[in-house]
Design an enzyme around this catalytic site. Structure first.
Site, PDB file in Angstrom:
ATOM      1  N   SER A  43      -9.747   9.277   3.146  1.00  0.00           N
ATOM      2  CA  SER A  43     -10.443  10.374   3.484  1.00  0.00           C
ATOM      3  C   SER A  43     -10.003  11.939   2.970  1.00  0.00           C
ATOM      4  O   SER A  43     -10.725  12.878   3.139  1.00  0.00           O
ATOM      5  CB  SER A  43     -10.780  10.563   4.963  1.00  0.00           C
ATOM      6  OG  SER A  43     -11.579   9.507   5.306  1.00  0.00           O
ATOM      7  N   LYS A  53     -12.131  13.623   0.664  1.00  0.00           N
ATOM      8  CA  LYS A  53     -13.382  14.305   1.371  1.00  0.00           C
ATOM      9  C   LYS A  53     -13.645  15.937   0.987  1.00  0.00           C
ATOM     10  O   LYS A  53     -14.511  16.337   0.496  1.00  0.00           O
ATOM     11  CB  LYS A  53     -13.560  14.152   2.668  1.00  0.00           C
ATOM     12  CG  LYS A  53     -14.149  12.571   2.966  1.00  0.00           C
ATOM     13  CD  LYS A  53     -13.932  12.175   4.224  1.00  0.00           C
ATOM     14  CE  LYS A  53     -14.685  10.794   4.432  1.00  0.00           C
ATOM     15  NZ  LYS A  53     -14.205  10.073   6.005  1.00  0.00           N
ATOM     16  N   TYR A  84     -17.932   5.783  -3.739  1.00  0.00           N
ATOM     17  CA  TYR A  84     -17.427   6.106  -2.366  1.00  0.00           C
ATOM     18  C   TYR A  84     -15.950   5.392  -2.241  1.00  0.00           C
ATOM     19  O   TYR A  84     -14.904   5.564  -2.038  1.00  0.00           O
ATOM     20  CB  TYR A  84     -18.238   6.133  -1.361  1.00  0.00           C
ATOM     21  CG  TYR A  84     -17.491   6.312  -0.145  1.00  0.00           C
ATOM     22  CD1 TYR A  84     -17.333   7.499   0.509  1.00  0.00           C
ATOM     23  CD2 TYR A  84     -17.246   5.053   0.990  1.00  0.00           C
ATOM     24  CE1 TYR A  84     -16.648   7.734   1.888  1.00  0.00           C
ATOM     25  CE2 TYR A  84     -16.525   5.325   2.076  1.00  0.00           C
ATOM     26  CZ  TYR A  84     -16.432   6.507   2.293  1.00  0.00           C
ATOM     27  OH  TYR A  84     -15.734   6.972   3.718  1.00  0.00           O
ATOM     28  N   TYR A  99     -11.231  14.944  12.402  1.00  0.00           N
ATOM     29  CA  TYR A  99     -12.203  14.132  13.211  1.00  0.00           C
ATOM     30  C   TYR A  99     -12.357  14.745  14.548  1.00  0.00           C
ATOM     31  O   TYR A  99     -12.288  15.841  14.887  1.00  0.00           O
ATOM     32  CB  TYR A  99     -12.020  12.641  13.050  1.00  0.00           C
ATOM     33  CG  TYR A  99     -11.650  12.053  11.565  1.00  0.00           C
ATOM     34  CD1 TYR A  99     -12.999  12.121  10.540  1.00  0.00           C
ATOM     35  CD2 TYR A  99     -10.449  11.553  11.472  1.00  0.00           C
ATOM     36  CE1 TYR A  99     -12.365  11.732   9.412  1.00  0.00           C
ATOM     37  CE2 TYR A  99     -10.271  11.015  10.218  1.00  0.00           C
ATOM     38  CZ  TYR A  99     -11.381  11.427   9.161  1.00  0.00           C
ATOM     39  OH  TYR A  99     -11.136  10.599   7.823  1.00  0.00           O
ATOM     40  N   VAL A 131      -7.113   7.266   6.370  1.00  0.00           N
ATOM     41  CA  VAL A 131      -6.435   6.028   7.100  1.00  0.00           C
ATOM     42  C   VAL A 131      -5.469   5.314   6.214  1.00  0.00           C
ATOM     43  O   VAL A 131      -4.778   4.424   6.836  1.00  0.00           O
ATOM     44  CB  VAL A 131      -7.665   5.091   7.336  1.00  0.00           C
ATOM     45  CG1 VAL A 131      -8.359   5.360   8.614  1.00  0.00           C
ATOM     46  CG2 VAL A 131      -8.447   4.656   6.253  1.00  0.00           C
TER      47      VAL A 131
HETATM   48  N1  GLN Z   1     -11.982   4.427   3.256  1.00  0.00           N
HETATM   49  C1  GLN Z   1     -12.146   4.827   4.660  1.00  0.00           C
HETATM   50  C2  GLN Z   1     -13.649   4.469   5.322  1.00  0.00           C
HETATM   51  O1  GLN Z   1     -14.330   4.629   4.682  1.00  0.00           O
HETATM   52  C3  GLN Z   1     -11.943   6.117   4.752  1.00  0.00           C
HETATM   53  C4  GLN Z   1     -11.796   6.695   6.203  1.00  0.00           C
HETATM   54  C5  GLN Z   1     -10.611   7.300   6.636  1.00  0.00           C
HETATM   55  O2  GLN Z   1      -9.736   7.773   5.952  1.00  0.00           O
HETATM   56  N2  GLN Z   1     -10.762   7.922   7.716  1.00  0.00           N
HETATM   57  O3  GLN Z   1     -13.505   3.808   6.195  1.00  0.00           O
END
Ligand code: GLN
Length: 304
Positions: free
Chosen positions: A61, A64, A189, A240, A258
């Site tokens: 993420s 993003k 994505y 988040y 993550v």
């Molecule tokens: N690739 C992960 C997902 O879509 C990204 C989420 C994250 O890094 N929080 O679940």
């Protein structure tokens, strides 16, 4: 400075044992949970690092805000605002955030999965292959590292198991927020999440954001106004449903992933990259946040 970073890593090592690897993407569960690295890139171009700062992991993420930056450059602020909201959801990153059967763009923000999936269609390009190639090229430029590339294993692992993201994307389609082929968009994505970076790369990218688009050599990579847009969004939504707690403990715009990475932006001063793959219950790097908290206290980084 190097001594300070070493000291912080020493203090944070016990925390790596308290988190858990992201097992919902099988390939991520194969990481070594005890890895810990930190890199600080100053606006004068000076890099200081400690621990596993050059070890590669998937950006997840942390892409993003970079996707948002590219969408802003390709469409301008008004169009982006018309397609995706900016308010914190207060919910987990993969929440299905639907109220009363209506799902509107303003219910999402670019830092949660649904908002980021939707933003993939705002990147300029005829096909999703072209859109992904432009995002990868942009990330390479931001990090000044042409070697940044895709982790094929993580990409295939995530694509094969990403039912939740698939559900989110089809929900967006059902509510008229996605046009065109959902699977192609999702593929873009998943690939974007699987780009391999290091903490040092994240420190460099964070520094460009801290300097509102300007690199140490004076070269401008994006308009200052877009940097401010992204940094504000990071401050309110980047961690988040842990963003409020992070703002109090660390006090700078930041984004987690993550894969265990965190990119922190210290406006006007520096970028900080963290890597530690054991996560807290909100999906943020546990030792990474602790290290940033210590760094912020010792260098007085909080913008508040
Ligand atoms: N690739 C992960 C997902 O879509 C990204 C989420 C994250 O890094 N929080 O679940």
């Amino acid at each position: 400075m190097e001594e300070l970073l070493q000291q912080i890593l020493q203090e944070c090592r016990p925390y790596t044992g308290q988190g858990a690897l992201a097992s919902y993407i099988p390939e991520l569960a194969r990481q070594d949970p005890d890895r810990l690295g930190i890199a600080v890139f100053h606006k004068d171009g000076n890099m200081v690092e400690a621990g596993d700062s050059r070890r590669c992991f998937t950006i997840q993420s942390v892409m993003k805000p970079l996707l948002l930056l590219l969408a802003l450059q390709d469409n301008g602020r008004e169009t982006v605002r018309a397609h995706v909201g900016v308010e914190a959801t207060g919910k987990p990153f993969d929440a299905i955030n639907v109220a009363d059967n209506a799902l509107l763009a303003k219910h999402l923000n670019p830092m949660v999965n649904a908002g980021a999936i939707l933003m993939c269609q705002l990147v300029g390009g005829e096909t999703y292959d072209q859109r992904f190639a432009r995002l990868l090229g942009f990330i390479r430029r931001l990090a000044a590292n042409e070697k940044i590339d895709l982790d094929e294993e993580v990409y295939h692992s995530e694509k094969a198991t990403g039912s939740k993201n698939r559900a989110l994307a089809y929900l967006l389609k059902a509510h008229g927020l996605i046009r065109g082929d959902v699977e192609e968009l999702l593929d873009c994505y998943f690939r974007a999440c699987s780009i391999r970076v290091s903490a040092a790369d994240l420190a460099r990218i964070g520094c460009v954001l801290a300097c509102h688009g300007q690199q140490p050599d004076g070269q401008r990579l994006f308009p200052a106004a877009y940097g401010r847009f992204v940094n504000a969004n990071l401050m309110t939504c980047g961690m988040y449903d842990g963003s409020g707690d992070f703002a109090i403990r660390v006090g700078v715009p930041a984004k987690s992933g993550v894969g265990g990475g965190i990119m922190a932006v210290v406006p006007g001063r520096m970028g900080v990259g963290l890597f530690s793959p054991a996560l807290d219950e909100k999906g943020n790097s546990l030792a990474g946040i602790r290290a940033l908290e210590l760094l912020s206290a010792r260098l007085d980084l909080s913008v508040f």
